[in-house]
Design an enzyme around this catalytic site. Structure first.
Site, PDB file in Angstrom:
ATOM      1  CB  CYS A  41      -0.906   0.000   1.225  1.00 36.67           C
ATOM      2  SG  CYS A  41      -2.010   1.433   1.307  1.00 36.67           S
ATOM      3  CB  CYS A  45      -1.295   4.079   8.065  1.00 37.97           C
ATOM      4  SG  CYS A  45      -2.487   4.583   6.798  1.00 37.97           S
ATOM      5  CB  CYS A  48      -0.540   0.131   8.279  1.00 35.67           C
ATOM      6  SG  CYS A  48      -1.186  -1.181   7.206  1.00 35.67           S
ATOM      7  CB  CYS A  85     -14.660  -8.199   7.166  1.00 42.99           C
ATOM      8  SG  CYS A  85     -15.982  -8.012   8.379  1.00 42.99           S
ATOM      9  CB  CYS A 116     -17.875  -6.242   6.029  1.00 37.06           C
ATOM     10  SG  CYS A 116     -17.067  -4.710   6.573  1.00 37.06           S
ATOM     11  CB  CYS A 176     -17.899  -1.136   9.354  1.00 35.64           C
ATOM     12  SG  CYS A 176     -16.772  -1.896  10.553  1.00 35.64           S
ATOM     13  NE  ARG A 248     -16.756  -6.646  14.328  1.00 37.21           N
ATOM     14  CZ  ARG A 248     -17.387  -5.899  13.404  1.00 37.21           C
ATOM     15  NH1 ARG A 248     -16.782  -4.866  12.863  1.00 37.21           N
ATOM     16  NH2 ARG A 248     -18.600  -6.197  13.031  1.00 37.21           N
TER      17      ARG A 248
END
Length: 301
Positions: A41, A45, A48, A85, A116, A176, A248
């Site tokens: 990616c 972040c 991550c 998900c 999801c 979400c 969650r």
């Protein structure tokens, strides 16, 4: 901030009252999260492991074939999950990715599972395509409070997140959206995150609260861990401010004691990610989760 500052037992009393007024007793939703495209990616972040800018040694994997995703979805359903998900490490999907995702969503939906997806930032029109394919939820976290955002991510801004949430809402897909704590933020910052989520109009149907899983090679590796009771306070604040949201208990459970997880359920968490992986980080084994739920007298929705 006033909620966070309450004595812990007073806060838990309030959050439990809100939970009991809105949800059935002793029910937990089991969800499975699968990384269908891993690593590479372009975002930066700080938390991550899948960022190409960090040295986390995550193995990059291309988009998983539909047949393999369906196989994993069937295993998840047989294990008791009701929501499946699919996560892909993109800044945002290209149209060819959306075309493939719509096929996958329809196939998973046909198994009788809630669907999801978390695919990054969406362009106008993409959410509608996902919705027509049967997508029930789209995950797109705010991560942290606006004033702390630039400390964690520089390759996008807060408004980018809000724009994608608007696209999701406009397509009639459930939202979400949650965040991560334990990233070196203050209590005031955590309160700011919950306030942002609760003041979305409407607030998200599903709110994942993640405790940072530190991965070597990422900028946040070595950050002081959040106090477990502070994490419980975050769950309670989310429950009180978003009464009808599925709250969650997400990443970080592998490092949590059973006692802390039990306090989170008491505080109003009523959903967990279920299965031995959360994208690229470890999660408790299904047998361990089953044993814990049995000890607490909780059962799957």
């Amino acid at each position: 901030k006033a909620l966070y500052d309450l004595p812990l037992f007073d806060l838990l009393k309030k959050s439990r009252e809100v939970h009991d007024a809105n949800w059935a007793d002793n029910e937990i939703q089991l969800c499975t999260l699968l990384s269908i495209k891993t690593g590479g990616c372009s975002e930066d972040c700080s938390y991550c492991a899948q960022s190409s800018r960090h040295n986390s040694e995550i193995q990059i994997e291309r988009l998983m074939p539909k047949e393999e995703i369906l196989k994993r979805a069937k295993v998840a359903k047989d294990s008791g999950s009701t929501r499946f998900c699919m996560g892909a490490a993109w800044r945002g999907p290209k149209q060819r990715d959306i075309d493939k995702m719509t096929e996958m969503i329809s196939a998973v939906k046909s198994l009788g599972l809630e669907t999801c997806a978390t695919l990054g930032m969406l362009k106008p029109g993409q959410a509608e395509q996902l919705g027509k394919a049967g997508l029930d939820y789209y995950n797109h976290n705010l991560d942290t409070a606006p004033e702390y955002y630039d400390e964690i991510i520089t390759t996008r801004n807060y408004q980018d997140r809000l724009n994608t949430l608007q696209e999701i809402r406009g397509a009639g897909i459930n939202v979400c959206c949650g965040g991560i704590v334990g990233m070196g933020e203050t209590r005031h910052t955590r309160a700011g995150l919950i306030a942002q989520l609760a003041n979305l109009e409407p607030y998200p149907e599903s709110v994942p609260i993640n405790n940072l899983v530190q991965v070597e090679g990422t900028p946040l590796h070595g950050t002081d861990s959040i106090d477990p009771f502070e994490f419980v306070r975050t769950i309670a604040a989310a429950r009180i401010t978003m009464p009808k949201a599925m709250v969650r208990l997400s990443a970080g459970r592998q490092e949590m004691s059973e006692a802390v997880q039990a306090l989170c359920f008491l505080a109003g968490a009523n959903s967990i990610f279920y299965g031995d992986k959360l994208l690229t980080t470890d999660n408790p084994e299904t047998s361990r989760d089953r044993a814990l739920l049995e000890k607490l007298g909780l059962h799957a929705m």
